[in-house]
Design an enzyme around this catalytic site. Sequence first.
Site, PDB file in Angstrom:
ATOM      1  N   PRO A 108      34.879  37.313  45.204  1.00 47.82           N
ATOM      2  CA  PRO A 108      35.598  39.026  45.353  1.00 47.82           C
ATOM      3  C   PRO A 108      35.662  39.422  44.168  1.00 47.82           C
ATOM      4  O   PRO A 108      36.536  39.033  43.400  1.00 47.82           O
ATOM      5  CB  PRO A 108      36.880  37.485  46.243  1.00 47.82           C
ATOM      6  N   LEU A 109      35.223  40.568  44.792  1.00 56.01           N
ATOM      7  CA  LEU A 109      35.159  41.462  42.944  1.00 56.01           C
ATOM      8  C   LEU A 109      35.978  42.750  43.971  1.00 56.01           C
ATOM      9  O   LEU A 109      35.952  43.371  44.567  1.00 56.01           O
ATOM     10  CB  LEU A 109      34.212  41.814  42.609  1.00 56.01           C
ATOM     11  N   SER A 137      37.111  41.091  49.098  1.00 60.58           N
ATOM     12  CA  SER A 137      38.910  40.954  48.265  1.00 60.58           C
ATOM     13  C   SER A 137      39.922  41.680  48.963  1.00 60.58           C
ATOM     14  O   SER A 137      39.492  42.778  49.418  1.00 60.58           O
ATOM     15  CB  SER A 137      38.194  41.691  47.263  1.00 60.58           C
ATOM     16  N   LYS A 298      41.781  28.732  45.285  1.00 62.44           N
ATOM     17  CA  LYS A 298      41.083  29.255  44.092  1.00 62.44           C
ATOM     18  C   LYS A 298      41.805  29.964  43.024  1.00 62.44           C
ATOM     19  O   LYS A 298      43.408  30.392  42.328  1.00 62.44           O
ATOM     20  CB  LYS A 298      40.590  31.090  44.453  1.00 62.44           C
ATOM     21  N   SER A 320      38.696  27.343  38.939  1.00 64.21           N
ATOM     22  CA  SER A 320      38.213  29.345  38.471  1.00 64.21           C
ATOM     23  C   SER A 320      39.209  30.165  37.373  1.00 64.21           C
ATOM     24  O   SER A 320      40.518  29.218  37.675  1.00 64.21           O
ATOM     25  CB  SER A 320      37.941  30.490  39.451  1.00 64.21           C
ATOM     26  N   HIS A 322      39.701  33.367  36.621  1.00 53.93           N
ATOM     27  CA  HIS A 322      39.632  34.843  36.918  1.00 53.93           C
ATOM     28  C   HIS A 322      38.293  34.820  36.247  1.00 53.93           C
ATOM     29  O   HIS A 322      38.263  36.211  35.618  1.00 53.93           O
ATOM     30  CB  HIS A 322      40.383  34.958  37.061  1.00 53.93           C
ATOM     31  N   ARG A 356      25.313  32.301  35.424  1.00 52.00           N
ATOM     32  CA  ARG A 356      25.035  34.256  35.609  1.00 52.00           C
ATOM     33  C   ARG A 356      23.070  33.266  35.974  1.00 52.00           C
ATOM     34  O   ARG A 356      22.869  34.814  36.350  1.00 52.00           O
ATOM     35  CB  ARG A 356      25.126  34.233  34.338  1.00 52.00           C
ATOM     36  N   GLY A 375      29.408  36.194  40.546  1.00 58.55           N
ATOM     37  CA  GLY A 375      30.875  37.838  40.509  1.00 58.55           C
ATOM     38  C   GLY A 375      29.614  38.716  39.632  1.00 58.55           C
ATOM     39  O   GLY A 375      28.969  39.433  40.082  1.00 58.55           O
TER      40      GLY A 375
END
Length: 422
Positions: A108-109, A137, A298, A320, A322, A356, A375
Amino acid sequence: MSQPGSTAPAPGPGRSRQTQIFVDGLGGARPLVPVAPERLQEAARRKLDAPAFAYLAGGAGAERTMRANLDAFAAVKLVPRRLCGSASRDLSVELFGHTYPAPVLLAPLGVLELAHAEADLAVGRAAAALGVPFIFSSQASEPMEEVAAAMGDAPRWFQLYWGTDEEVTRSFVRRAEQCGAQAIVLTLDTTLLGWRPRDLDLGHLPFLRGQGLAQYLTDEYFRSRLAGAPLPATSPRPSPALLRTAASLGAHGRKFGLSLSQMRAAAAHFTASYTRPDLQWDDLSRLRGWTDLPIVLKGILHPDDAREAVRRGMDGLIVSNHGGRQIDGEVGSLTVLPRVVEAAGELPVLIDSGVRTGSDVAKALAMGARAVLLGRPYAYGLALAGEAGVAEVVRNVVAEFDLTLGLLGVHAARDLRPEHLA
């Protein structure tokens, strides 16, 4: 080993993607987006304006946590086995009774309109075409109902920020259920907004301009608060910057059927209510009472928190920090993953922050993660080429993961184990 006359196994997504790129290259075509992560980010930096790139790419403080995430993946080394006959691979993963084609979900971005005008709609369509879940998000630029409609029956989850306006929080959960979300992801690490120098140096918080508020501006409970919300003070002789802010608020107001004064009230009410610093473990029982969907926490980094989540009857965890956006000097997510996995027992554990490449996915799964969340890379693809850019980034990560499995001598994603690591 293939016998004479037997049918060769179908090429996996790795060889298919690789072949497509090389064949297109014969005619002079190049990929829509750079394949290498560093070049992908640099291309997005050149494409975006400074505030947009700062918000999408920036982290907390001196950004040491962001570096720790990348360093953690770089420090883990894979050890292949030979002559294992892994000509075809099964990349699928099962989560909460659903089977997905690869252990990759789109994280979620927020405020994706900073990257591209089609924002969450473009990401949703790309995810649907590939069959990977998209986690909506709370800070989306398009309402969840419209993104769900664009995705059809494709899988989606919903990420929840628990604000001080509990009726709005509960309404988001109901709406997510109605949109076909397969899980609720409660973010725990943003009860306060982290100290983000890139945004602070530019004096740029997109929410004050009406950006990233689509879920709120389409929510009946949030909209009911606007009549009585205090308006932020304005100068009698507004500066050009304030005029641009008013233009942005006005444009978002027209999109969602709100006046400029209502949009100003919306920005004020959101900034006053979207975080809840006093959120505690006991609050989770109310969330459990609001929904029958799996609840995934999360932001877990400590094994004691994982054990408490198990005790509280949660359904899954996401390791996470963030993406390094909240605390400067935090531990890298991958560093603590094995301890959290051990403490979580049978609960599925996912991970984000620093993923990545396809080999990063393999490392995370070998260390116990069930799946990863991707992300920033897909946001950069969105900035460069919209829906097609998102799809290419995801295809590239999945393709490299498939090839990595084959080269490690592993037949299925679920077969990755610590013994595949140095």
